[in-house]
Motif scaffolding. Sequence first.
Motif, PDB file in Angstrom:
ATOM      1  N   ILE A  59       0.852  -1.188   0.000  1.00  0.00           N
ATOM      2  CA  ILE A  59       0.000   0.000   0.000  1.00  0.00           C
ATOM      3  C   ILE A  59       0.892   1.243   0.000  1.00  0.00           C
ATOM      4  CG2 ILE A  59      -1.729   1.337   1.258  1.00  0.00           C
ATOM      5  CD1 ILE A  59      -2.916  -1.178   0.227  1.00  0.00           C
ATOM      6  N   SER A  60       0.537   2.233  -0.830  1.00  0.00           N
ATOM      7  CA  SER A  60       1.269   3.501  -0.847  1.00  0.00           C
ATOM      8  C   SER A  60       0.300   4.653  -0.639  1.00  0.00           C
ATOM      9  CB  SER A  60       2.014   3.684  -2.173  1.00  0.00           C
ATOM     10  OG  SER A  60       3.023   2.710  -2.328  1.00  0.00           O
ATOM     11  N   PHE A  61       0.706   5.622   0.189  1.00  0.00           N
ATOM     12  CA  PHE A  61      -0.095   6.814   0.444  1.00  0.00           C
ATOM     13  C   PHE A  61       0.689   8.043  -0.015  1.00  0.00           C
ATOM     14  CE2 PHE A  61      -1.458   4.255   4.336  1.00  0.00           C
ATOM     15  CZ  PHE A  61      -2.556   3.721   3.698  1.00  0.00           C
ATOM     16  N   GLN A  62       0.241   8.674  -1.107  1.00  0.00           N
ATOM     17  CA  GLN A  62       0.816   9.976  -1.453  1.00  0.00           C
ATOM     18  C   GLN A  62       0.243  11.050  -0.538  1.00  0.00           C
ATOM     19  OE1 GLN A  62       0.126  10.659  -5.622  1.00  0.00           O
ATOM     20  NE2 GLN A  62       1.796   9.304  -6.246  1.00  0.00           N
ATOM     21  N   GLU A  63      -1.022  10.879  -0.208  1.00  0.00           N
ATOM     22  CA  GLU A  63      -1.674  11.709   0.801  1.00  0.00           C
ATOM     23  C   GLU A  63      -2.366  10.771   1.774  1.00  0.00           C
ATOM     24  OE1 GLU A  63      -4.271  14.599  -0.795  1.00  0.00           O
ATOM     25  OE2 GLU A  63      -2.724  15.598  -2.007  1.00  0.00           O
ATOM     26  N   VAL A  64      -2.195  11.038   3.054  1.00  0.00           N
ATOM     27  CA  VAL A  64      -2.768  10.153   4.072  1.00  0.00           C
ATOM     28  C   VAL A  64      -4.286  10.283   4.067  1.00  0.00           C
ATOM     29  CG1 VAL A  64      -2.849   9.601   6.527  1.00  0.00           C
ATOM     30  CG2 VAL A  64      -0.696  10.340   5.479  1.00  0.00           C
ATOM     31  N   PRO A  65      -5.041   9.182   3.929  1.00  0.00           N
ATOM     32  CA  PRO A  65      -6.505   9.251   4.010  1.00  0.00           C
ATOM     33  C   PRO A  65      -6.958   9.855   5.332  1.00  0.00           C
ATOM     34  CG  PRO A  65      -5.795   7.108   3.187  1.00  0.00           C
ATOM     35  CD  PRO A  65      -4.553   7.814   3.657  1.00  0.00           C
ATOM     36  N   ASP A  66      -8.079  10.575   5.298  1.00  0.00           N
ATOM     37  CA  ASP A  66      -8.585  11.251   6.497  1.00  0.00           C
ATOM     38  C   ASP A  66      -8.763  10.292   7.667  1.00  0.00           C
ATOM     39  OD1 ASP A  66      -8.598  13.649   5.178  1.00  0.00           O
ATOM     40  OD2 ASP A  66     -10.710  13.549   4.627  1.00  0.00           O
ATOM     41  N   LYS A  67      -9.213   9.055   7.382  1.00  0.00           N
ATOM     42  CA  LYS A  67      -9.507   8.130   8.480  1.00  0.00           C
ATOM     43  C   LYS A  67      -8.253   7.679   9.204  1.00  0.00           C
ATOM     44  CE  LYS A  67      -9.586   3.927   5.621  1.00  0.00           C
ATOM     45  NZ  LYS A  67     -10.377   2.729   5.275  1.00  0.00           N
ATOM     46  N   PHE A  68      -7.050   7.887   8.595  1.00  0.00           N
ATOM     47  CA  PHE A  68      -5.807   7.471   9.227  1.00  0.00           C
ATOM     48  C   PHE A  68      -5.083   8.623   9.924  1.00  0.00           C
ATOM     49  CE2 PHE A  68      -5.381   3.915   5.843  1.00  0.00           C
ATOM     50  CZ  PHE A  68      -6.270   3.125   6.570  1.00  0.00           C
ATOM     51  N   LYS A  69      -5.575   9.861   9.782  1.00  0.00           N
ATOM     52  CA  LYS A  69      -4.844  11.011  10.311  1.00  0.00           C
ATOM     53  C   LYS A  69      -4.744  10.987  11.827  1.00  0.00           C
ATOM     54  CE  LYS A  69      -5.612  14.075   6.392  1.00  0.00           C
ATOM     55  NZ  LYS A  69      -6.271  15.293   5.868  1.00  0.00           N
ATOM     56  N   ALA A  70      -5.719  10.377  12.486  1.00  0.00           N
ATOM     57  CA  ALA A  70      -5.665  10.295  13.947  1.00  0.00           C
ATOM     58  C   ALA A  70      -4.542   9.386  14.421  1.00  0.00           C
ATOM     59  CB  ALA A  70      -7.003   9.791  14.503  1.00  0.00           C
ATOM     60  N   PHE A  71      -4.010   8.518  13.522  1.00  0.00           N
ATOM     61  CA  PHE A  71      -2.939   7.600  13.892  1.00  0.00           C
ATOM     62  C   PHE A  71      -1.552   8.218  13.703  1.00  0.00           C
ATOM     63  CE2 PHE A  71      -6.241   4.526  12.133  1.00  0.00           C
ATOM     64  CZ  PHE A  71      -6.780   4.269  13.384  1.00  0.00           C
ATOM     65  N   HIS A 114       5.240   4.289   1.861  1.00  0.00           N
ATOM     66  CA  HIS A 114       4.951   2.918   1.449  1.00  0.00           C
ATOM     67  C   HIS A 114       4.765   2.031   2.687  1.00  0.00           C
ATOM     68  CE1 HIS A 114       6.017   4.233  -2.537  1.00  0.00           C
ATOM     69  NE2 HIS A 114       7.231   4.592  -2.130  1.00  0.00           N
ATOM     70  N   TYR A 115       3.726   1.201   2.651  1.00  0.00           N
ATOM     71  CA  TYR A 115       3.400   0.326   3.781  1.00  0.00           C
ATOM     72  C   TYR A 115       3.073  -1.078   3.264  1.00  0.00           C
ATOM     73  CZ  TYR A 115       2.975   4.599   6.549  1.00  0.00           C
ATOM     74  OH  TYR A 115       3.232   5.786   7.201  1.00  0.00           O
ATOM     75  N   VAL A 116       3.254  -2.039   4.166  1.00  0.00           N
ATOM     76  CA  VAL A 116       2.828  -3.408   3.900  1.00  0.00           C
ATOM     77  C   VAL A 116       1.635  -3.693   4.809  1.00  0.00           C
ATOM     78  CG1 VAL A 116       3.436  -5.836   4.037  1.00  0.00           C
ATOM     79  CG2 VAL A 116       5.107  -4.179   3.192  1.00  0.00           C
ATOM     80  N   PHE A 176      -0.863  -2.112   9.271  1.00  0.00           N
ATOM     81  CA  PHE A 176       0.077  -1.501   8.337  1.00  0.00           C
ATOM     82  C   PHE A 176       1.443  -1.331   8.998  1.00  0.00           C
ATOM     83  CE2 PHE A 176      -4.175  -0.240   7.240  1.00  0.00           C
ATOM     84  CZ  PHE A 176      -4.212  -0.227   5.852  1.00  0.00           C
ATOM     85  N   PHE A 177       2.496  -1.855   8.342  1.00  0.00           N
ATOM     86  CA  PHE A 177       3.871  -1.656   8.789  1.00  0.00           C
ATOM     87  C   PHE A 177       4.628  -0.883   7.708  1.00  0.00           C
ATOM     88  CE2 PHE A 177       2.873  -5.664  11.121  1.00  0.00           C
ATOM     89  CZ  PHE A 177       3.096  -5.196  12.411  1.00  0.00           C
ATOM     90  N   PRO A 178       5.518   0.031   8.107  1.00  0.00           N
ATOM     91  CA  PRO A 178       6.298   0.764   7.103  1.00  0.00           C
ATOM     92  C   PRO A 178       7.189  -0.180   6.286  1.00  0.00           C
ATOM     93  CG  PRO A 178       6.491   1.801   9.258  1.00  0.00           C
ATOM     94  CD  PRO A 178       5.834   0.476   9.478  1.00  0.00           C
ATOM     95  N   ARG A 179       7.317   0.099   5.026  1.00  0.00           N
ATOM     96  CA  ARG A 179       8.216  -0.672   4.168  1.00  0.00           C
ATOM     97  C   ARG A 179       9.658  -0.468   4.628  1.00  0.00           C
ATOM     98  NH1 ARG A 179       9.145   0.265  -2.373  1.00  0.00           N
ATOM     99  NH2 ARG A 179      10.662  -1.410  -2.667  1.00  0.00           N
TER     100      ARG A 179
END
Length: 648
Positions: free
Chosen positions: A415-427, A433-435, A501-504
């Motif tokens: 999974i790659s995030f160019q922009e963090v989805p709103d639902k993940f911003k609290a984290f 890049h994430y696995v 999700f773990f960082p690549r």
Amino acid sequence: MADKDLSTIDWFEMESDFFKQTIEASKEAIFWLKDSGQFAYVNKSACDSLNYSREELLSKYLWDIDPDYSEETFQSLWGKLAINETVQHETRHQRKDGTTFPVEVYSTVLSYKGKIYHTSFVRNLSERKAVEATLRESENRFRALLDTIPDYIWLKDGDGVYLSCNANFEKLYGAKDIIGKTDYDFVDKDLADFFRQNDKIAMQASKPMTNEEWLTVAVTGEKILMLTTKVPMYAPDGSIIGVLGVGRDITALKKAEEEKSELENQLYQTRKIESIGQLAGGIAHDFNNMLGVILGHCELVRLKGQGDNPFDFHIQEIQKAARHSADLTKQLLTFARKQTISPQSIDLNETVPSMLKMLQRLIGEEIKLFWSPAPQLWPIYVDPSQVDQILANLCVNARDAINGSGNIYIETENISFQEVPDKFKAFDVMPGHYVKIAVTDNGCGMTKEILAHIFEPFYTTKSVGSGTGLGLATVYGAVKQNDGFIDVHSEPGAGTTFDIFFPRNTAVKVSVPNNEGSHFFHGNETILLVEDEEMLLNMESAILAQCGYQVLAAGNAERAVAIAQTHSGPIHILVTDVVMPEMNGWELSKKLEAIRPEMKVLFLSGYSADILSNKRNVSQGINILKKPISMTSLTLKIRNILNDLENP
């Protein structure tokens, strides 16, 4: 002129002085015209308005002072007067200097001494036209302002008939001919009744009233939530004559508020879990020390008894209970993210398959386990034992949610995030890049109320004795400690999915040797032992002395520094607790490097408090032994370190 021109009126010949004075005093210009179009008489106001003398005007024709007239058009006007007797129109008059001004002319026919005259009463419209122009400009500005405002604005009379509205409101109804109509001409009767009722409420209350209304925009078909304010409108006598409505589309605002509320709840839960984690970590640290004392003394008693101790069975039971308690403590520390970890660069597609048989045994034969690895999965940097722990806890949790036959799915994905989805911003997630590893079940699912608490330690929906409430708390702690985050999807009756999700990781994969043995090791080297818990210090000193080591015991870092400075012989190894007041074990080891550069170091840690984070771990040459320690693990670890010193 020798003979008097009877067609020219001499005002001195007028019979009434009063009549003369009245005409001359009139503020309106008064003209008498012959049938040829020449002026027969003009009053003072006519002369003043045109800047001509009376004699000059009397020599002029109508078209000399009215550019819109000619001899032909005058004759046409004369004909109209003959038929209608009066004609009223607007035109413009031209002064002597050539400037013009607007006028309103009221013309009629006058008979005087057998002659018929075209008589006109002329009013200067300059001021009125200026006022009208100002009003039009003001109205245009006001209309432009209304049409620019994104809100919906309208005005109704007391019967609900539209008197005015802005362009945005016209788009709402998809019509340009709204004025003079009612809501019943545009929407269903039920909705029109609703609008009409709210109008009446506002007028009866004699104050602004606000309510929310769901509407469909006729132009786009879009459904919007409108916040409507209705204000009673009053006549000069104070009576209510209608209602002014202002509506604002708050659909996006409402959605943003809901998202904000959800994020605030997530943030609140995260902070609450963090606070609980700090408390759990502190308790676990002290509890680990006590367990270390219990286990150590049990080993000493068994060692001295050489197996002939009649209480050996009971001591073994104490050891079992202590080790079980140590496992619970380890879970608390994992939840608190303060357990010392040994991360590696691993491929989940290689790690998970080795666990599948064990996981299948955990969930039972009635539940099918499906494994779906993504191709070319990126590596991650985590402690492999914690991956085992995470999957075991999630699968056991899924098994209990299924309660019978069902399915559990484990899958991986890049999974790659160019922009963090709103639902993940609290984290506190960063783009990158994430696995993802997902565990899904088709069990009973969870309500929002339960989801809000699932990661809290000791929270469980299971019956008494069926669970500790630490499973998901442990998962949460392990994931966070490895710089990951969790997203949970669940609905009652629709199952649950845990997305982790773990960082690549781009580092080279490493392995950590396992030096654990099952034998006690002795030696005669000198050990500087530092531990702030007195009972634990005494127990560890006794264990090491029993194994032949010379032990220099210190109850704090300051005392350890003094011993290192004054001891005359060599100190082969520093064995120190990580967490201590005033100066922690890591800081102590760095300070003693200058005094004893040849000295090896062993850290004893069950609660690292991020002093030994995953950036300072075993794979990077730091020696760590996890609490609670046993005599076997302590002597083995020391022996291995010292052997490395003797045989570099």
